[in-house]
Design a protein around this motif. Structure first.
Motif, mmCIF file in Angstrom:
data_model
loop_
_atom_site.group_PDB
_atom_site.id
_atom_site.type_symbol
_atom_site.label_atom_id
_atom_site.label_comp_id
_atom_site.label_asym_id
_atom_site.label_seq_id
_atom_site.Cartn_x
_atom_site.Cartn_y
_atom_site.Cartn_z
ATOM 1 N N ALA A 10 4.981 21.443 23.739
ATOM 2 C CA ALA A 10 4.213 20.849 24.844
ATOM 3 C C ALA A 10 5.137 20.407 25.965
ATOM 4 O O ALA A 10 4.842 20.604 27.152
ATOM 5 N N GLY A 11 6.281 19.838 25.610
ATOM 6 C CA GLY A 11 7.241 19.432 26.630
ATOM 7 C C GLY A 11 7.793 20.608 27.411
ATOM 8 O O GLY A 11 7.978 20.531 28.634
ATOM 9 N N ALA A 12 8.067 21.719 26.716
ATOM 10 C CA ALA A 12 8.571 22.915 27.401
ATOM 11 C C ALA A 12 7.521 23.475 28.349
ATOM 12 O O ALA A 12 7.848 23.909 29.463
ATOM 13 N N PHE A 13 6.264 23.460 27.932
ATOM 14 C CA PHE A 13 5.198 23.915 28.822
ATOM 15 C C PHE A 13 5.032 22.956 30.006
ATOM 16 O O PHE A 13 4.766 23.400 31.138
ATOM 17 N N ASN A 14 5.159 21.658 29.778
ATOM 18 C CA ASN A 14 5.097 20.708 30.890
ATOM 19 C C ASN A 14 6.146 21.045 31.939
ATOM 20 O O ASN A 14 5.870 21.053 33.145
ATOM 21 N N HIS A 15 7.370 21.319 31.484
ATOM 22 C CA HIS A 15 8.470 21.623 32.410
ATOM 23 C C HIS A 15 8.211 22.918 33.163
ATOM 24 O O HIS A 15 8.559 23.045 34.344
#
Length: 244
Positions: A10-15
């Motif tokens: 989820a964090g990678a997609f946020n970035h």
């Protein structure tokens, strides 16, 4: 490099949310393929507006496909990445769409309740830690006779198709993503395809979840043998009942 899961993914997609649509736009047929899979749901025209659940909506490409193909549908779109969901919700929509920030395993806690007439899951299952649990949740969300479309990178099993996927990722997607600062996510997405089910294995997984009338349909263009639509239905006379 291992694939990413849960909060890390989820964090990678946020970035990547700010540049995600740039790479999508460079993929020939991406949006047309999503619309084709949405049409393959085969929801009948007329009658009450169908309730459709868009699982893993990302920046809204799958949602746009559903609104184009099913102009009267009542759509709920869900994603675990707040950044991707903000991009989706910020698009101009021809009619209201309900966007919900939640992992697909936590729909009830986020206030998403069935029954839905259809569930659409695009590029989702291979990115989850428990794809069988996600399919079980989709089954519960569907009304008896409700329809499922899984639109997924699921390789045919032929060496040639695997080679095309590796060549496209290694020669184009990964270099561009690295320049944009999102190399970790796209290395995950490349690996997630080669380590996930083949198309026939995915169909078997869907059948094992209790769905019937399971079919695997190819998509055209360079993604032939790489991307498929898996269609299925929840049985109308459900031996498992609502508590499955």
């Amino acid at each position: 490099m291992p694939v990413l899961r849960d909060a890390d993914l989820a964090g990678a997609f946020n970035h990547a949310a700010r540049s995600y649509d740039i790479l999508v736009a460079a993929n020939p047929g991406y949006h047309a393929h999503l619309r084709r899979s949405a049409r393959r749901l085969g929801l009948p025209p007329g009658g009450p507006a169908p309730r459709v659940l868009d699982l893993g909506c990302g920046t809204g490409a799958s949602t746009a496909a559903l609104t184009a193909v099913l102009p009267g549908a009542d759509i709920t779109a869900v994603d675990a990445s707040a950044g991707m969901l903000r991009r989706a919700a910020g698009r101009p929509w021809p009619r209201p769409v309900r966007f919900v920030h939640a992992p697909v395993e936590g729909l009830a806690e986020a206030g998403v309740h069935g029954p839905f007439d259809a569930v659409f899951a695009a590029y989702l299952l291979r990115n989850t830690a428990d794809p069988d649990g996600v399919l079980a949740g989709a089954y519960r969300m569907l009304a008896p006779g409700g329809r499922l479309a899984v639109h997924e990178y699921a390789l045919s099993g032929r060496a040639a198709h695997r080679a095309v996927w590796n060549a496209v990722c290694g020669g184009l997607v990964l270099p561009v993503a690295t320049l944009l600062g999102d190399g970790p996510l796209y290395r995950h997405l490349w690996r997630s395809v080669v380590t996930f089910d083949t198309a026939s294995q995915l169909a078997h997984r869907v059948r094992r979840a209790g769905f019937e009338q399971v079919r695997v349909l190819p998509l055209p263009g360079w993604q032939t043998g790489i991307t498929h639509t898996v269609l299925a239905r929840r049985p109308s006379a459900d031996p498992h009942g609502a508590g499955r």
